[in-house]
Motif scaffolding. Structure first.
Motif, PDB file in Angstrom:
ATOM      1  N   ARG A  90       0.808  -1.216   0.000  1.00 25.41           N
ATOM      2  CA  ARG A  90       0.000   0.000   0.000  1.00 25.41           C
ATOM      3  C   ARG A  90       0.846   1.274   0.000  1.00 25.41           C
ATOM      4  N   LYS A  91       1.955   1.272   0.747  1.00 22.75           N
ATOM      5  CA  LYS A  91       2.775   2.489   0.833  1.00 22.75           C
ATOM      6  C   LYS A  91       3.376   2.840  -0.513  1.00 22.75           C
ATOM      7  N   GLU A  92       3.857   1.815  -1.245  1.00 24.88           N
ATOM      8  CA  GLU A  92       4.402   2.063  -2.575  1.00 24.88           C
ATOM      9  C   GLU A  92       3.304   2.456  -3.553  1.00 24.88           C
ATOM     10  N   LEU A  93       2.136   1.820  -3.435  1.00 28.15           N
ATOM     11  CA  LEU A  93       1.043   2.090  -4.367  1.00 28.15           C
ATOM     12  C   LEU A  93       0.451   3.483  -4.166  1.00 28.15           C
ATOM     13  N   ILE A  94       0.448   3.955  -2.934  1.00 25.19           N
ATOM     14  CA  ILE A  94      -0.059   5.301  -2.680  1.00 25.19           C
ATOM     15  C   ILE A  94       0.796   6.338  -3.398  1.00 25.19           C
ATOM     16  N   LEU A  95       2.103   6.082  -3.474  1.00 27.58           N
ATOM     17  CA  LEU A  95       3.026   7.042  -4.093  1.00 27.58           C
ATOM     18  C   LEU A  95       3.033   6.972  -5.612  1.00 27.58           C
ATOM     19  N   VAL A  96       2.404   5.958  -6.177  1.00 34.15           N
ATOM     20  CA  VAL A  96       2.367   5.834  -7.640  1.00 34.15           C
ATOM     21  C   VAL A  96       1.549   6.975  -8.233  1.00 34.15           C
ATOM     22  N   PRO A  97       2.104   7.727  -9.201  1.00 27.64           N
ATOM     23  CA  PRO A  97       1.321   8.797  -9.854  1.00 27.64           C
ATOM     24  C   PRO A  97       0.097   8.221 -10.549  1.00 27.64           C
ATOM     25  N   LYS A  98      -1.035   8.871 -10.347  1.00 30.38           N
ATOM     26  CA  LYS A  98      -2.299   8.356 -10.891  1.00 30.38           C
ATOM     27  C   LYS A  98      -2.964   9.417 -11.760  1.00 30.38           C
ATOM     28  N   ALA A  99      -3.437   8.983 -12.902  1.00 26.97           N
ATOM     29  CA  ALA A  99      -4.142   9.881 -13.822  1.00 26.97           C
ATOM     30  C   ALA A  99      -4.929   9.038 -14.809  1.00 26.97           C
ATOM     31  N   GLY A 140      -6.380   0.623 -15.261  1.00 24.68           N
ATOM     32  CA  GLY A 140      -5.444   1.481 -15.975  1.00 24.68           C
ATOM     33  C   GLY A 140      -6.120   2.715 -16.548  1.00 24.68           C
ATOM     34  N   LEU A 141      -7.367   2.576 -16.977  1.00 20.11           N
ATOM     35  CA  LEU A 141      -8.115   3.713 -17.499  1.00 20.11           C
ATOM     36  C   LEU A 141      -8.297   4.788 -16.433  1.00 20.11           C
ATOM     37  N   VAL A 142      -8.569   4.373 -15.209  1.00 27.25           N
ATOM     38  CA  VAL A 142      -8.838   5.322 -14.123  1.00 27.25           C
ATOM     39  C   VAL A 142      -7.554   5.832 -13.482  1.00 27.25           C
ATOM     40  N   TRP A 143      -6.557   4.943 -13.299  1.00 28.25           N
ATOM     41  CA  TRP A 143      -5.373   5.315 -12.513  1.00 28.25           C
ATOM     42  C   TRP A 143      -4.072   5.366 -13.296  1.00 28.25           C
ATOM     43  N   PRO A 145      -0.933   4.324 -16.448  1.00 25.17           N
ATOM     44  CA  PRO A 145       0.032   3.271 -16.780  1.00 25.17           C
ATOM     45  C   PRO A 145       0.938   2.898 -15.621  1.00 25.17           C
ATOM     46  N   ARG A 146       1.286   3.863 -14.770  1.00 23.39           N
ATOM     47  CA  ARG A 146       2.146   3.541 -13.628  1.00 23.39           C
ATOM     48  C   ARG A 146       1.445   2.555 -12.688  1.00 23.39           C
ATOM     49  N   TRP A 147       0.143   2.716 -12.543  1.00 22.37           N
ATOM     50  CA  TRP A 147      -0.626   1.795 -11.701  1.00 22.37           C
ATOM     51  C   TRP A 147      -0.650   0.401 -12.322  1.00 22.37           C
ATOM     52  N   LEU A 148      -0.837   0.322 -13.635  1.00 21.48           N
ATOM     53  CA  LEU A 148      -0.836  -0.974 -14.311  1.00 21.48           C
ATOM     54  C   LEU A 148       0.494  -1.687 -14.106  1.00 21.48           C
ATOM     55  N   LYS A 149       1.591  -0.946 -14.236  1.00 17.92           N
ATOM     56  CA  LYS A 149       2.912  -1.543 -14.059  1.00 17.92           C
ATOM     57  C   LYS A 149       3.115  -2.006 -12.624  1.00 17.92           C
ATOM     58  N   ALA A 150       2.678  -1.201 -11.667  1.00 20.08           N
ATOM     59  CA  ALA A 150       2.904  -1.518 -10.257  1.00 20.08           C
ATOM     60  C   ALA A 150       2.057  -2.687  -9.785  1.00 20.08           C
ATOM     61  N   THR A 151       0.920  -2.935 -10.445  1.00 24.36           N
ATOM     62  CA  THR A 151       0.000  -3.984  -9.988  1.00 24.36           C
ATOM     63  C   THR A 151      -0.046  -5.178 -10.935  1.00 24.36           C
ATOM     64  N   PHE A 152       0.898  -5.256 -11.873  1.00 28.20           N
ATOM     65  CA  PHE A 152       0.843  -6.343 -12.842  1.00 28.20           C
ATOM     66  C   PHE A 152       0.983  -7.706 -12.178  1.00 28.20           C
ATOM     67  N   PHE A 153       1.968  -7.848 -11.279  1.00 27.21           N
ATOM     68  CA  PHE A 153       2.229  -9.173 -10.715  1.00 27.21           C
ATOM     69  C   PHE A 153       1.098  -9.664  -9.800  1.00 27.21           C
ATOM     70  N   LYS A 240      12.628  -6.010  -9.161  1.00 27.98           N
ATOM     71  CA  LYS A 240      12.944  -6.053 -10.579  1.00 27.98           C
ATOM     72  C   LYS A 240      12.199  -7.207 -11.245  1.00 27.98           C
ATOM     73  N   ASN A 241      11.728  -6.932 -12.457  1.00 26.15           N
ATOM     74  CA  ASN A 241      10.911  -7.931 -13.147  1.00 26.15           C
ATOM     75  C   ASN A 241      11.691  -9.205 -13.450  1.00 26.15           C
ATOM     76  N   TRP A 242      12.998  -9.098 -13.789  1.00 27.74           N
ATOM     77  CA  TRP A 242      13.751 -10.303 -14.116  1.00 27.74           C
ATOM     78  C   TRP A 242      13.904 -11.201 -12.899  1.00 27.74           C
ATOM     79  N   GLN A 243      13.990 -10.597 -11.709  1.00 27.16           N
ATOM     80  CA  GLN A 243      14.061 -11.398 -10.495  1.00 27.16           C
ATOM     81  C   GLN A 243      12.746 -12.126 -10.254  1.00 27.16           C
ATOM     82  N   ARG A 244      11.648 -11.419 -10.437  1.00 26.96           N
ATOM     83  CA  ARG A 244      10.334 -12.028 -10.236  1.00 26.96           C
ATOM     84  C   ARG A 244      10.095 -13.159 -11.235  1.00 26.96           C
ATOM     85  N   LEU A 245      10.461 -12.939 -12.482  1.00 27.85           N
ATOM     86  CA  LEU A 245      10.267 -13.966 -13.502  1.00 27.85           C
ATOM     87  C   LEU A 245      11.142 -15.185 -13.237  1.00 27.85           C
TER      88      LEU A 245
END
Length: 322
Positions: A90-99, A140-143, A145-153, A240-245
């Motif tokens: 939540r702390k990281e997601l709150i800081l994600v720019p939303k538009a 992603g429409l509401v919040w 691309p940064r939100w989509l990237k942060a919540t993909f996994f 990092k995405n490569w670590q997660r993958l």
């Protein structure tokens, strides 16, 4: 005499943090309004197959399938797990720019077209995937691309809502053959136990014991659990995405290793004490947990190695120009 002030417990702190996260999210009415429309659409036009359960609702179809397949019932828990992971971050997601981000409509349209295909060919599983793609697109429409990237996994975990048990034979048979072959090879080369493989059967030449590696022993359930665990672990511990993958990809060989360990334990017990001992190991609840031990240890070791690699990157020495 003044009364002592009461301190909020953990439940109060949790509710307070959840409320703070909720207040920090902008455009909540817009997202929920769009989501409700999306849900209503899939409730009314989500399922075109009526052979097993007479309902047009995608969610009623999922409920029917989950209740009739023990291997798919984890689907009930997936939305709760996703919400829990979002709260953990939540702390990281709150800081994600939303538009608002209109290109995200392509995901919604893609989900809608995919559902049309699934509806026409009567493959409701395709519509399940389409529903979650569209829901992800609405976020992603509401919040943005940064939100989509942060919540993909965490959103990726919705793939475990797709029921696959009735289609599992195409997956489980190769896994059964592979586990059988590795177990027999290990018994010969390492343990000196003379067993014979015939397809997915393991038997002792004199007939003292024989086992069939059935679909329930294919490791599909443990593979699903380990893959989900690896996805959660990768999202929480690594940025990092490569670590997660890498963590996620390791679930497949680790699950096979865990299944081989269980089959080998059954063979050792039967070789030492007879068929009844092997049957006990096969049916014991305690020994049924054995396939999860090697994968969990493997994930911990791999995670430790990835952390060390990140902390101490390899430096390539280059000669300075003269």
């Amino acid at each position: 005499m003044a009364e002592p002030r009461s301190t909020p417990g953990k439940a109060g702190e949790f509710l307070g943090e959840a409320a703070g996260f909720w207040r920090a999210m902008p455009d909540k009415p817009l997202f929920f309004s769009l989501s409700i429309v999306w849900v209503i659409f899939f409730h009314i036009f989500g399922n075109s197959t009526f052979g097993y359960t007479d309902t047009p609702s995608l969610f009623a179809w999922l409920n029917y399938d989950y209740h009739n397949s023990a291997d798919d019932q984890h689907g009930f828990l997936v939305p709760v797990v996703v919400l829990g992971l979002l709260f953990v971050k939540r702390k990281e997601l709150i800081l994600v720019p939303k538009a608002h981000w209109w290109p995200a409509l392509t995901l919604v349209v893609a989900g809608l077209l995919l559902h049309v295909v699934g509806y026409v060919v009567q493959q409701t599983r395709v519509s399940v995937v389409a529903f979650f793609i569209g829901l992800y697109g609405l976020a992603g429409l509401v919040w943005g691309p940064r939100w989509l990237k942060a919540t993909f996994f965490p959103s990726f975990l919705f793939v475990f809502c797709v029921p696959v048990a009735t289609l599992s034979e195409k997956i489980t048979f190769p896994l059964r053959v592979l586990a059988t072959r590795i177990t027999v090879g290990l018994a010969h080369a390492v343990l000196g136990i003379d067993v014979v493989q015939n397809g997915t059967s393991i038997w002792e030449p004199t007939g003292r014991y024989q086992y069939e590696v059935a679909a329930a022993c294919s490791g599909l359930r443990s593979l699903t659990a380990i893959f989900a665990l690896a996805t959660i672990y990768g999202f929480i511990e690594f940025g990092k995405n490569w670590q997660r993958l890498t963590i996620m990809a390791s679930a497949f060989p680790l699950a096979v290793i865990g299944n081989v360990v269980r089959l080998t334990t059954i063979i050792v017990a039967a070789e030492t004490f007879g068929q009844s001992a092997g049957n006990y190991v096969h049916e014991s609840f305690l020994f049924s947990l054995l396939p999860y031990v090697p994968p969990i240890l493997g994930l911990m070791i791999l995670g430790h190695w990835l952390e060390k690699r990140t902390e101490n990157p390899v430096v390539v020495w280059k000669a300075k120009p003269v």
